[in-house]
Scaffold this active site. Structure first.
Site, PDB file in Angstrom:
ATOM      1  N   MET A   1       0.811  -1.221   0.000  1.00 32.73           N
ATOM      2  CA  MET A   1       0.000   0.000   0.000  1.00 32.73           C
ATOM      3  C   MET A   1       0.847   1.275   0.000  1.00 32.73           C
ATOM      4  O   MET A   1       0.488   2.270   0.610  1.00 32.73           O
ATOM      5  CB  MET A   1      -0.933  -0.006   1.221  1.00 32.73           C
TER       6      MET A   1
ATOM      7  N   ILE B   1       2.983   4.080  -2.498  1.00 27.05           N
ATOM      8  CA  ILE B   1       3.236   4.486  -3.884  1.00 27.05           C
ATOM      9  C   ILE B   1       4.745   4.674  -4.053  1.00 27.05           C
ATOM     10  O   ILE B   1       5.377   5.346  -3.246  1.00 27.05           O
ATOM     11  CB  ILE B   1       2.479   5.784  -4.221  1.00 27.05           C
TER      12      ILE B   1
ATOM     13  N   ASN C   1       2.371  -5.887 -10.226  1.00 24.68           N
ATOM     14  CA  ASN C   1       1.423  -5.480  -9.198  1.00 24.68           C
ATOM     15  C   ASN C   1       0.055  -6.051  -9.529  1.00 24.68           C
ATOM     16  O   ASN C   1      -0.266  -6.274 -10.701  1.00 24.68           O
ATOM     17  CB  ASN C   1       1.328  -3.949  -9.138  1.00 24.68           C
TER      18      ASN C   1
ATOM     19  N   HIS D   1      -3.962  -5.201  -9.019  1.00 20.68           N
ATOM     20  CA  HIS D   1      -4.848  -4.093  -8.677  1.00 20.68           C
ATOM     21  C   HIS D   1      -6.286  -4.593  -8.781  1.00 20.68           C
ATOM     22  O   HIS D   1      -6.641  -5.218  -9.795  1.00 20.68           O
ATOM     23  CB  HIS D   1      -4.608  -2.915  -9.630  1.00 20.68           C
TER      24      HIS D   1
ATOM     25  N   THR E   1       5.019   0.582 -13.742  1.00 19.50           N
ATOM     26  CA  THR E   1       5.776   1.659 -14.402  1.00 19.50           C
ATOM     27  C   THR E   1       5.592   2.928 -13.566  1.00 19.50           C
ATOM     28  O   THR E   1       4.899   2.906 -12.562  1.00 19.50           O
ATOM     29  CB  THR E   1       5.208   1.928 -15.823  1.00 19.50           C
TER      30      THR E   1
HETATM   31  C1  GRF Z   1      -6.806  -6.688  -1.594  1.00 23.46           C
HETATM   32  O1  GRF Z   1      -7.823  -5.721  -1.598  1.00 23.46           O
HETATM   33  C2  GRF Z   1      -6.316  -6.893  -2.979  1.00 23.46           C
HETATM   34  O2  GRF Z   1      -7.348  -6.606  -3.899  1.00 23.46           O
HETATM   35  C3  GRF Z   1      -5.221  -5.893  -3.133  1.00 23.46           C
HETATM   36  O3  GRF Z   1      -4.666  -5.699  -1.848  1.00 23.46           O
HETATM   37  C4  GRF Z   1      -5.637  -6.087  -0.847  1.00 23.46           C
HETATM   38  C5  GRF Z   1      -5.058  -7.027   0.177  1.00 23.46           C
HETATM   39  O4  GRF Z   1      -4.499  -8.102  -0.474  1.00 23.46           O
HETATM   40  N1  GRF Z   1      -4.247  -6.420  -4.046  1.00 23.46           N
HETATM   41  P1  GRF Z   1      -3.629  -9.190   0.362  1.00 23.46           P
HETATM   42  O5  GRF Z   1      -4.617 -10.056   1.106  1.00 23.46           O
HETATM   43  O6  GRF Z   1      -2.742  -8.419   1.349  1.00 23.46           O
HETATM   44  O7  GRF Z   1      -2.876  -9.951  -0.666  1.00 23.46           O
END
Ligand code: GRF
Length: 202
Positions: free
Chosen positions: A89, A91, A106, A108, A140
């Site tokens: 999470m 950027i 990644n 998404h 990217t």
């Molecule tokens: C989920 O909302 C997924 O869509 C996004 O990140 C969130 C948590 O994923 N990729 P994870 O359980 O930590 O893999």
């Protein structure tokens, strides 16, 4: 191929990626790195026998350069051929991304180019979408922009809430990401498409 996986939270995608690399597979997990020391994914990675590391984004107090310098140091120590962002999470700056160009993926939770950014499920519902899903793409400099490597589609169902929709999408993420990683590790780049069973609960 050596795979590093970056997480920030539950790491459910990270778990599926690690489990998918068992047996005859062109890649193996060498590091799980979290931006949050409290991430539940860290103990899951340890239970799966994969080395872990933490770069505490909060401790860097918004000093992105320091955060990314430490991230790069730990990543480079692991000598990854492929880096998978999975529920990561933070950027990353264009400079950082450029360092790993062509080998950073990644996932998404939307059908890009629709719904870049956050709160994708609530936004898809608000927009009256009849279908939604997830995308794996190369990372990217532009957020949620890079070449698409795979997409998984799910129906939006009457009465869906962001939570019920997110759960349906997440189940497909867990199938899509391992499939894309295996192909990517073999040097394949043509995108794949997955569609949830129409009547299934996926
Ligand atoms: C989920 O909302 C997924 O869509 C996004 O990140 C969130 C948590 O994923 N990729 P994870 O359980 O930590 O893999």
């Amino acid at each position: 191929k050596r795979v590093a996986i970056l997480i920030s939270g539950s790491g459910s995608n990270m778990v599926r990626l690690i489990e998918s690399m068992r047996g005859a597979h062109p890649a193996r997990p060498v590091l799980v790195l979290s931006s949050d020391p409290e991430a539940k994914g860290l103990e899951k990675a340890r239970a799966l026998g994969v080395p872990t590391a933490v770069v505490d984004a909060r401790a860097c107090r918004g000093d992105r350069a320091a955060f990314e310098a430490e991230l790069a140091r730990l990543l480079d120590d692991a000598r990854p051929d492929i880096i998978c962002l999975a529920g990561f999470m933070r950027i990353l700056s264009p400079k950082f991304v450029a360092r790993y160009a062509g080998r950073m993926l990644n996932i998404h939770p939307s059908l890009l180019p629709k719904f870049r950014g956050l709160n994708t499920h609530a936004r898809a519902l608000a927009a009256g979408e009849t279908e939604h899903g997830a995308t794996v793409h190369e990372v990217t400099a532009e957020l949620d922009e890079g070449p698409i490597l795979g997409q998984a589609r799910v129906p939006v169902k009457p009465g869906d809430t962001p939570e019920t929709l997110a759960a349906r999408v997440l189940r497909m993420e867990h199938r899509l990401y391992p499939a894309v990683l295996e192909r990517f590790a073999r040097g394949e780049r043509t995108p794949i498409e997955m569609v949830a069973e129409a009547d299934g609960n996926s």
